[in-house]
Motif scaffolding. Sequence first.
Motif, short mmCIF file in Angstrom:
data_model
loop_
_atom_site.label_atom_id
_atom_site.label_comp_id
_atom_site.label_asym_id
_atom_site.label_seq_id
_atom_site.Cartn_x
_atom_site.Cartn_y
_atom_site.Cartn_z
N LEU A 22 -11.46 1.49 4.63
CA LEU A 22 -11.62 1.02 6.01
C LEU A 22 -12.90 0.23 6.22
O LEU A 22 -12.97 -0.63 7.10
CB LEU A 22 -11.57 2.21 6.97
CG LEU A 22 -10.23 2.95 7.04
CD1 LEU A 22 -10.31 4.11 8.03
CD2 LEU A 22 -9.10 2.00 7.43
N ARG A 23 -13.93 0.50 5.40
CA ARG A 23 -15.20 -0.22 5.57
C ARG A 23 -15.29 -1.47 4.70
O ARG A 23 -16.30 -2.17 4.74
CB ARG A 23 -16.36 0.71 5.23
CG ARG A 23 -16.59 1.82 6.25
CD ARG A 23 -17.92 2.52 6.00
NE ARG A 23 -17.95 3.19 4.71
CZ ARG A 23 -17.63 4.47 4.52
NH1 ARG A 23 -17.24 5.20 5.56
NH2 ARG A 23 -17.69 5.01 3.33
N SER A 24 -14.25 -1.75 3.92
CA SER A 24 -14.32 -2.88 2.99
C SER A 24 -14.18 -4.21 3.72
O SER A 24 -13.53 -4.32 4.76
CB SER A 24 -13.22 -2.75 1.94
OG SER A 24 -11.94 -2.92 2.52
N HIS A 25 -14.79 -5.24 3.12
CA HIS A 25 -14.66 -6.59 3.67
C HIS A 25 -13.25 -7.14 3.47
O HIS A 25 -12.75 -7.89 4.32
CB HIS A 25 -15.69 -7.53 3.01
CG HIS A 25 -17.10 -7.24 3.39
ND1 HIS A 25 -17.86 -6.27 2.77
CD2 HIS A 25 -17.90 -7.78 4.36
CE1 HIS A 25 -19.06 -6.23 3.32
NE2 HIS A 25 -19.12 -7.13 4.28
N VAL A 26 -12.63 -6.78 2.35
CA VAL A 26 -11.27 -7.30 2.11
C VAL A 26 -10.30 -6.76 3.15
O VAL A 26 -9.32 -7.43 3.50
CB VAL A 26 -10.79 -6.98 0.69
CG1 VAL A 26 -11.54 -7.79 -0.34
CG2 VAL A 26 -10.90 -5.49 0.38
N ASN A 27 -10.57 -5.56 3.66
CA ASN A 27 -9.73 -5.02 4.73
C ASN A 27 -10.02 -5.74 6.04
O ASN A 27 -9.11 -6.14 6.76
CB ASN A 27 -9.96 -3.52 4.88
CG ASN A 27 -9.01 -2.88 5.89
OD1 ASN A 27 -7.80 -2.91 5.72
ND2 ASN A 27 -9.56 -2.31 6.95
N ALA A 28 -11.31 -5.92 6.33
CA ALA A 28 -11.71 -6.59 7.58
C ALA A 28 -11.25 -8.05 7.61
O ALA A 28 -10.94 -8.59 8.68
CB ALA A 28 -13.21 -6.50 7.76
N ALA A 75 -9.80 2.73 -5.36
CA ALA A 75 -10.31 2.08 -6.58
C ALA A 75 -9.85 0.63 -6.65
O ALA A 75 -10.63 -0.27 -7.02
CB ALA A 75 -9.87 2.86 -7.81
N HIS A 76 -8.59 0.37 -6.31
CA HIS A 76 -8.10 -1.01 -6.29
C HIS A 76 -8.84 -1.84 -5.24
O HIS A 76 -9.17 -3.00 -5.47
CB HIS A 76 -6.59 -1.03 -6.01
CG HIS A 76 -5.76 -0.56 -7.16
ND1 HIS A 76 -5.77 -1.16 -8.39
CD2 HIS A 76 -4.87 0.47 -7.26
CE1 HIS A 76 -4.94 -0.54 -9.21
NE2 HIS A 76 -4.38 0.46 -8.54
N VAL A 77 -9.08 -1.23 -4.10
CA VAL A 77 -9.80 -1.93 -3.04
C VAL A 77 -11.23 -2.23 -3.49
O VAL A 77 -11.77 -3.30 -3.21
CB VAL A 77 -9.78 -1.11 -1.74
CG1 VAL A 77 -10.69 -1.72 -0.68
CG2 VAL A 77 -8.35 -1.01 -1.20
N THR A 78 -11.86 -1.29 -4.18
CA THR A 78 -13.22 -1.50 -4.69
C THR A 78 -13.26 -2.67 -5.65
O THR A 78 -14.18 -3.50 -5.63
CB THR A 78 -13.74 -0.23 -5.37
OG1 THR A 78 -13.79 0.83 -4.41
CG2 THR A 78 -15.13 -0.43 -5.94
N GLU A 79 -12.26 -2.76 -6.53
CA GLU A 79 -12.19 -3.88 -7.47
C GLU A 79 -11.98 -5.20 -6.73
O GLU A 79 -12.61 -6.21 -7.06
CB GLU A 79 -11.04 -3.65 -8.45
CG GLU A 79 -10.90 -4.72 -9.52
CD GLU A 79 -12.09 -4.76 -10.47
OE1 GLU A 79 -12.25 -5.80 -11.15
OE2 GLU A 79 -12.86 -3.79 -10.54
N ALA A 80 -11.13 -5.18 -5.72
CA ALA A 80 -10.92 -6.39 -4.92
C ALA A 80 -12.19 -6.76 -4.17
O ALA A 80 -12.52 -7.94 -4.03
CB ALA A 80 -9.76 -6.18 -3.94
N GLU A 81 -12.91 -5.76 -3.71
CA GLU A 81 -14.17 -6.00 -2.98
C GLU A 81 -15.19 -6.67 -3.90
O GLU A 81 -15.89 -7.60 -3.51
CB GLU A 81 -14.70 -4.67 -2.45
CG GLU A 81 -15.90 -4.79 -1.56
CD GLU A 81 -15.56 -5.11 -0.11
OE1 GLU A 81 -16.43 -4.92 0.75
OE2 GLU A 81 -14.43 -5.56 0.17
#
Length: 300
Positions: A146-152, A228-234
Amino acid sequence: MPRQSVGVVVDPGVPPEIAGLLRANAPLLVRIRSGWTPPAEPPQPPRRGPSSVALLAATPVVLALMTLLLESPLAPLGFVLLGGFVFVVLLRIASMSETVERERPHARGVYEQARLHDGRYLLPEDFDEEAADVLGRAQRAIGTVLRSHVNAEGLLDGPRNAILLPEQEWEVARLLAKLSALRAEHRALLARGVAPEVAAVVRPLERALADSEAAVVARVEALERYAAHVTEAERAYHARDQIEELRARLPRYEELLAESGADALSVPEIERLTQDADQLERLLRRSVSSAHEAFRHLEG
């Protein structure tokens, strides 16, 4: 090993402002649950301006003093006194018609919301050490997404994340609270001693507790894989932005190299920079695609 610290977990169906109030008052909620009731606050008297009686008593004195001053060389002081007295009288009139609004005492407001939403929030005391650790893992994974830039930035499905992930947190917390309560009862039973005839019944119950915990942990591991996937995308997202920033500066570097006669040396580095940008773009797309797949697995 210190116990994982978790806060108040609230059913996502509770209005956000009420959920925020509950999360911010964990110690008060513990007291309320234990049976404490905030004392009823007696009605507060309205705020008063200067006393009407005092004003009436002072009026003849003020008028007499004002008359003497107006007939003396200190006449300007008399006008000042008159203006000040009129101002005080006007304040008193305003205070008589003023409606004083008071906020309800904070503890009473929390108490009423806690009673109204009983069963729709969980306290840190509802989780044993093992459950608190598992819940902490789930909360960290959800926070990462929820705090990731790719989500925002909309590279993930932000609106669905905002709905699904709080629901996942609540469901995990609810199951862990039930599991903690059953484990506490089971341990208390074993502490009293179990007859041989009862041991055969206890073993299936222990397997049921272990299987339930494994199912909840599997749900949390799915959240962690998604995170983990979101972290890699981030990581790819930020690296791509940095590469693009460098590419935007290339013309200035090329100009400098051309002017200095060293432009031939720059070709391999510039080509590598372009290749890195393309590679990061592909990595970002793959990471986002993997995150979407993990998200669909959560829904299933």
